[in-house]
Design an enzyme around this catalytic site. Structure first.
Site, PDB file in Angstrom:
ATOM      1  N   PRO A   9       0.795  -1.229   0.000  1.00 59.68           N
ATOM      2  CA  PRO A   9       0.000   0.000   0.000  1.00 59.68           C
ATOM      3  C   PRO A   9       0.824   1.273   0.000  1.00 59.68           C
ATOM      4  O   PRO A   9       1.825   1.382   0.713  1.00 59.68           O
ATOM      5  CB  PRO A   9      -0.827  -0.110   1.290  1.00 59.68           C
ATOM      6  N   ASN A  10       0.361   2.194  -0.821  1.00 58.84           N
ATOM      7  CA  ASN A  10       0.879   3.567  -0.935  1.00 58.84           C
ATOM      8  C   ASN A  10       2.209   3.672  -1.677  1.00 58.84           C
ATOM      9  O   ASN A  10       2.677   4.780  -1.932  1.00 58.84           O
ATOM     10  CB  ASN A  10       0.987   4.241   0.449  1.00 58.84           C
ATOM     11  N   ARG A  17       4.679  12.150  -2.692  1.00 59.11           N
ATOM     12  CA  ARG A  17       4.532  12.685  -1.336  1.00 59.11           C
ATOM     13  C   ARG A  17       5.711  12.211  -0.487  1.00 59.11           C
ATOM     14  O   ARG A  17       6.373  11.224  -0.816  1.00 59.11           O
ATOM     15  CB  ARG A  17       3.217  12.179  -0.709  1.00 59.11           C
ATOM     16  N   TYR A  22      11.040   9.038   1.303  1.00 60.94           N
ATOM     17  CA  TYR A  22      11.046   8.035   0.242  1.00 60.94           C
ATOM     18  C   TYR A  22      11.698   8.501  -1.066  1.00 60.94           C
ATOM     19  O   TYR A  22      11.782   7.728  -2.013  1.00 60.94           O
ATOM     20  CB  TYR A  22       9.601   7.570  -0.031  1.00 60.94           C
ATOM     21  N   ASN A  73       8.136  -5.408  -0.837  1.00 59.44           N
ATOM     22  CA  ASN A  73       8.027  -4.325   0.136  1.00 59.44           C
ATOM     23  C   ASN A  73       6.553  -4.289   0.524  1.00 59.44           C
ATOM     24  O   ASN A  73       5.723  -3.748  -0.222  1.00 59.44           O
ATOM     25  CB  ASN A  73       8.474  -2.985  -0.450  1.00 59.44           C
ATOM     26  N   ALA A  76       2.955  -0.831   4.872  1.00 60.52           N
ATOM     27  CA  ALA A  76       2.452  -0.883   6.256  1.00 60.52           C
ATOM     28  C   ALA A  76       1.971  -2.280   6.649  1.00 60.52           C
ATOM     29  O   ALA A  76       1.893  -2.592   7.840  1.00 60.52           O
ATOM     30  CB  ALA A  76       1.339   0.134   6.428  1.00 60.52           C
ATOM     31  N   HIS A  79       3.813  -4.528   9.223  1.00 61.21           N
ATOM     32  CA  HIS A  79       3.652  -4.423  10.670  1.00 61.21           C
ATOM     33  C   HIS A  79       2.323  -4.983  11.176  1.00 61.21           C
ATOM     34  O   HIS A  79       2.039  -4.918  12.369  1.00 61.21           O
ATOM     35  CB  HIS A  79       3.777  -2.941  11.083  1.00 61.21           C
ATOM     36  N   GLU A  97      12.576  -9.396   1.899  1.00 62.56           N
ATOM     37  CA  GLU A  97      11.807  -8.237   2.399  1.00 62.56           C
ATOM     38  C   GLU A  97      12.655  -6.977   2.184  1.00 62.56           C
ATOM     39  O   GLU A  97      13.819  -6.957   2.598  1.00 62.56           O
ATOM     40  CB  GLU A  97      11.541  -8.442   3.897  1.00 62.56           C
ATOM     41  N   HIS A  99      12.759  -2.638   2.504  1.00 61.10           N
ATOM     42  CA  HIS A  99      12.180  -1.366   2.935  1.00 61.10           C
ATOM     43  C   HIS A  99      13.094  -0.240   2.478  1.00 61.10           C
ATOM     44  O   HIS A  99      14.320  -0.325   2.657  1.00 61.10           O
ATOM     45  CB  HIS A  99      12.023  -1.315   4.453  1.00 61.10           C
ATOM     46  N   SER A 101      13.074   2.922   3.658  1.00 59.46           N
ATOM     47  CA  SER A 101      13.575   3.524   4.903  1.00 59.46           C
ATOM     48  C   SER A 101      14.008   2.397   5.839  1.00 59.46           C
ATOM     49  O   SER A 101      13.886   1.205   5.487  1.00 59.46           O
ATOM     50  CB  SER A 101      12.459   4.353   5.553  1.00 59.46           C
ATOM     51  N   ARG A 106      12.327   4.286  13.128  1.00 59.97           N
ATOM     52  CA  ARG A 106      11.195   5.221  13.049  1.00 59.97           C
ATOM     53  C   ARG A 106      10.256   5.020  14.250  1.00 59.97           C
ATOM     54  O   ARG A 106      10.732   4.725  15.340  1.00 59.97           O
ATOM     55  CB  ARG A 106      10.516   5.051  11.681  1.00 59.97           C
TER      56      ARG A 106
HETATM   57  O1  CA2 Z   1      10.425   2.012   4.208  1.00 62.65           O
HETATM   58  C1  CA2 Z   1       9.593   1.329   3.573  1.00 62.65           C
HETATM   59  O2  CA2 Z   1       9.804   0.919   2.446  1.00 62.65           O
HETATM   60  C2  CA2 Z   1       8.223   1.035   4.206  1.00 62.65           C
HETATM   61  O3  CA2 Z   1       7.879  -0.301   3.879  1.00 62.65           O
HETATM   62  C3  CA2 Z   1       7.261   2.006   3.569  1.00 62.65           C
HETATM   63  C4  CA2 Z   1       5.857   1.924   4.158  1.00 62.65           C
HETATM   64  C5  CA2 Z   1       5.891   2.011   5.674  1.00 62.65           C
HETATM   65  O4  CA2 Z   1       4.594   1.810   6.197  1.00 62.65           O
HETATM   66  C6  CA2 Z   1       6.847   0.995   6.269  1.00 62.65           C
HETATM   67  O5  CA2 Z   1       6.874   1.177   7.665  1.00 62.65           O
HETATM   68  C7  CA2 Z   1       8.238   1.162   5.717  1.00 62.65           C
HETATM   69  C8  CA2 Z   1       4.998   3.077   3.632  1.00 62.65           C
HETATM   70  C9  CA2 Z   1       4.942   3.158   2.155  1.00 62.65           C
HETATM   71  C10 CA2 Z   1       4.314   4.456   1.806  1.00 62.65           C
HETATM   72  O6  CA2 Z   1       4.965   4.958   0.687  1.00 62.65           O
HETATM   73  C11 CA2 Z   1       4.784   6.258   0.394  1.00 62.65           C
HETATM   74  C12 CA2 Z   1       5.533   6.741  -0.654  1.00 62.65           C
HETATM   75  C13 CA2 Z   1       5.435   8.052  -0.996  1.00 62.65           C
HETATM   76  C14 CA2 Z   1       4.568   8.881  -0.322  1.00 62.65           C
HETATM   77  C15 CA2 Z   1       3.821   8.406   0.714  1.00 62.65           C
HETATM   78  C16 CA2 Z   1       3.919   7.083   1.079  1.00 62.65           C
END
Ligand code: CA2
Length: 141
Positions: A9-10, A17, A22, A73, A76, A79, A97, A99, A101, A106
Site C-alpha cells: 500500500p501507498n 509525497r 522516500y 516491500n 504498512a 507491521h 523483504e 524497505h 527507509s 522510526r
Molecule cells: O520504508 C519502507 O519501504 C516502508 O515499507 C514504507 C511503508 C511504511 O509503512 C513501512 O513502515 C516502511 C509506507 C509506504 C508508503 O509509501 C509512500 C511513498 C510516498 C509517499 C507516501 C507514502
C-alpha cells in the site's frame, strides 16, 4: 529465472509525497530501474503493486510453481499482516523483504515485521537501491 516484485500500500505514491523519507523517484521509475538491473542479470522481472492485502496474498499464491523468487516491500502490512507471512510460508518461494527507509529507526509501531520470519533476507534503509540488492541476492542464491 523469473522474479516477482511486489509492492504494498501507498508505494504507488513514490516520488509524489514525503520525498524526505522516500525520495523523488516515482513508482514507474523504480520499476524501470529494476527492469534495467533484471536485463543486466538476464532474469525476468514481473511487477505488481496493490493497496489491498488480499490482492497481495493472491499475487504470492499465483507465484507458486511459476516464479523462482519474490522481492516484497509490504509497506504498512509489514507491521500488521499475518496473512502475508502465511502466504510466503505456504508457497515456499525464496523471498526478500525490502524497505526503502529503516523502519526500526522510526516510530515504535514499525519495529515489528510479521513477514520477516518467512524471508531469506531483509534489506532496509538503503533507499531504492535495496530492491536491486534484493534482486542480485536472489540471482546469486
Ligand atoms: O520504508 C519502507 O519501504 C516502508 O515499507 C514504507 C511503508 C511504511 O509503512 C513501512 O513502515 C516502511 C509506507 C509506504 C508508503 O509509501 C509512500 C511513498 C510516498 C509517499 C507516501 C507514502
Amino acid at each position: 529465472m523469473r522474479i516477482l516484485i511486489l509492492n504494498g500500500p501507498n508505494l504507488n505514491m513514490l516520488g509524489i509525497r514525503e520525498p524526505e523519507i522516500y525520495g523523488h523517484t516515482t513508482y514507474a521509475d523504480l520499476c524501470a530501474m529494476i527492469q534495467t538491473e533484471a536485463d543486466r542479470l538476464g532474469v525476468e522481472a514481473e511487477f505488481f503493486q496493490s493497496n489491498h492485502e488480499g490482492a497481495l496474498v493472491d499475487a504470492i499464491q499465483q507465484g507458486y510453481g511459476r516464479v523462482d523468487g519474490i522481492v516484497i516491500n509490504p509497506g504498512a502490512y509489514t507491521h500488521t499482516s499475518v496473512a502475508l507471512l502465511d502466504a510466503v510460508k505456504a508457497v515456499g518461494i525464496p523471498t526478500v523483504e525490502v524497505h526503502i527507509s529503516d523502519p526500526d529507526t522510526r516510530e515504535p509501531f514499525r519495529k515489528t515485521s510479521y513477514i520477516r520470519a518467512a524471508c531469506v533476507r531483509t534489506i532496509k534503509g538503503r533507499g531504492l537501491e535495496g530492491y536491486l540488492e534484493a534482486l542480485r541476492f536472489l540471482c546469486e542464491k
